[in-house]
Design an enzyme around this catalytic site. Structure first.
Site, PDB file in Angstrom:
ATOM      1  CD  GLU A  74       5.200   8.755  -0.210  1.00 21.37           C
ATOM      2  OE1 GLU A  74       5.147   7.783   0.583  1.00 21.37           O
ATOM      3  OE2 GLU A  74       5.521   9.914   0.135  1.00 21.37           O
ATOM      4  CG  HIS A 118       5.893  11.078  14.663  1.00 13.54           C
ATOM      5  ND1 HIS A 118       5.400  11.783  15.750  1.00 13.54           N
ATOM      6  CD2 HIS A 118       4.907  11.106  13.713  1.00 13.54           C
ATOM      7  CE1 HIS A 118       4.191  12.222  15.468  1.00 13.54           C
ATOM      8  NE2 HIS A 118       3.865  11.836  14.242  1.00 13.54           N
ATOM      9  CG  HIS A 174       0.747   9.498   9.101  1.00 17.47           C
ATOM     10  ND1 HIS A 174       1.862   9.918   8.413  1.00 17.47           N
ATOM     11  CD2 HIS A 174       0.472   8.250   8.636  1.00 17.47           C
ATOM     12  CE1 HIS A 174       2.257   8.974   7.587  1.00 17.47           C
ATOM     13  NE2 HIS A 174       1.425   7.952   7.696  1.00 17.47           N
ATOM     14  N   GLY A 217      -1.279   7.830   1.613  1.00 12.60           N
ATOM     15  CA  GLY A 217      -1.261   9.049   0.806  1.00 12.60           C
ATOM     16  C   GLY A 217      -0.940  10.321   1.575  1.00 12.60           C
ATOM     17  NE  ARG A 245       1.275   9.096  -3.089  1.00 14.79           N
ATOM     18  CZ  ARG A 245       1.657   7.850  -3.356  1.00 14.79           C
ATOM     19  NH1 ARG A 245       2.272   7.591  -4.494  1.00 14.79           N
ATOM     20  NH2 ARG A 245       1.438   6.871  -2.514  1.00 14.79           N
ATOM     21  CB  THR A 246      -2.192  14.549   1.055  1.00 15.98           C
ATOM     22  OG1 THR A 246      -2.850  13.458   0.411  1.00 15.98           O
ATOM     23  CG2 THR A 246      -3.232  15.618   1.381  1.00 15.98           C
ATOM     24  NE  ARG A 267       5.991  14.264  -1.727  1.00 21.42           N
ATOM     25  CZ  ARG A 267       5.935  13.123  -1.046  1.00 21.42           C
ATOM     26  NH1 ARG A 267       6.377  13.062   0.203  1.00 21.42           N
ATOM     27  NH2 ARG A 267       5.444  12.018  -1.607  1.00 21.42           N
ATOM     28  CE1 TYR A 288       9.680  15.681   2.797  1.00 22.18           C
ATOM     29  CE2 TYR A 288       9.472  13.520   1.769  1.00 22.18           C
ATOM     30  CZ  TYR A 288       8.886  14.664   2.268  1.00 22.18           C
ATOM     31  OH  TYR A 288       7.529  14.816   2.236  1.00 22.18           O
TER      32      TYR A 288
END
Length: 349
Positions: free
Chosen positions: A145, A231, A274, A279, A282-283, A285, A312
């Site tokens: 990030e 997207h 989304h 964040g 991170r959330t 993952r 990724y």
């Protein structure tokens, strides 16, 4: 079904009004569900399964059985209709099966062989190993990030409480918050609680605590765009419904899919919605790794270097814009395989 709900509610020590509050419905409806005079909707069945920790399949089968009996149970042609319906359902299920590709099936088999090996050597686990790998995960997840701290600097901030000169307050908080979020998902893993909205919001709240306090643990109220992606996430007024569908999908599929596939799907689906202003990566993952940990796997640590990050993002982009999740699931499975291999190497196996 009525006894299933009542027994589970009493076992949890919940009053009918408390359960009604959690479901967002009138207390009288709970009493009617338990007396059998009213049937819950499918969405309510999913929520009841999560809140009362009833096996989703058991509750859904009971719900469908009562629904069928109510609709056709007294009809003279009921049995004949059921036989015809069973044939059609079997035909549809056979032709709608989402078969895994040969490459993914092979990879999942390799992963399960490694996991079986790890399970037989769990006595070699140690706090030191976990601490080191979790630190690396925090470092890599934040690096994806844009956090510029090194692994050593991340260690000094988290474990020594030091402030790194030249690094922003946000970067310090990202390191501390992410490590606390890992501790939180490990607690959830130990409790073996089902993944529900409250837990995802709590994970996000930890990630953004002190960074965006007004947005931490809350769905976004504005439209967002993802830099470098084709997207476009859903409009803000659709987020709550999309998230409701997200948890329904989880409850429906959590016992059907291979845990690695389930974890990858839950990651991709969350980051595609989304739901947060910041964040989301991170959330997502952390949710993925919570599912992996709950099933006895190790943290899948996606690296933050340029090549890994681009692979990724490319796999995610394909899933989001071409409705093809194969590449992303393969990517996550490969990361999990490498993480298992490294873990086994560390404990000398």
């Amino acid at each position: 079904m009525k006894s299933l709900i009542k027994n589970a509610r009493e076992k949890k020590g919940l009053k009918t009004r408390e359960l009604a509050h959690l479901l967002g419905i009138d207390q009288a409806l709970i009493s009617k569900f338990e007396s059998g005079t009213r049937k819950p909707t499918k969405d309510q069945v999913v929520k009841l399964a999560s809140l009362l920790e009833i096996d989703y399949e058991t509750l859904m089968v009971a719900w469908l059985k009562e629904k069928i009996l109510y609709e056709i149970g007294q009809d003279e042609f009921a049995l004949k209709a059921l036989q015809v319906a069973e044939e059609e359902i079997r035909y549809v299920a056979k032709n709608n099966t989402n078969t895994l590709s040969k490459s993914l099936t092979t990879l999942l088999t390799q992963i399960d062989v490694l996991k079986a090996k790890l399970d037989s050597f769990r006595q070699f686990d140690s706090y030191r190993i976990s601490q080191t790998l979790e630190l690396e995960y925090t470092f890599e997840s934040n690096r994806i990030e844009g956090n510029t701290m090194t692994l050593r600097e991340t260690d000094l901030v988290i474990n020594e409480g030091l402030t790194i000169s030249g690094k922003s307050m946000r970067e310090h908080l990202e390191a501390i918050n992410h490590q606390e979020a890992i501790a939180f998902i490990k607690e959830l893993m130990k409790k073996n609680t089902s993944l529900i909205e409250r837990e995802v919001l709590s994970i996000h709240n930890l990630i953004l605590r002190g960074i965006h306090p007004e947005d931490a643990g809350r769905y976004r109220k504005v439209q967002v765009m993802i830099k470098g992606s084709g997207h476009t996430p859903p409009q803000p007024f659709l987020v709550a419904k999309e998230m409701e569908d997200y948890f329904i999908w989880y409850e429906t599929n959590k016992n059907k899919l291979h845990p690695v596939v389930l974890a990858a799907e839950m990651h991709e689906r969350l980051v595609t919605i989304h739901p947060f202003i910041d964040g989301n990566g991170r959330t997502s993952r952390l949710v993925m790794n919570l599912i992996l940990l709950q099933h006895g796997y190790v943290i899948a640590n996606i690296k933050g270097d340029y090549d890994s990050r681009m692979s990724y993002y490319k796999a995610l982009e394909t899933a989001q814009t071409q409705n093809n999740k194969e590449d992303f699931i393969l990517f996550v499975a490969q990361i999990e395989k490498e993480s298992l291999e490294r873990y086994l190497a560390i404990i000398g196996q």
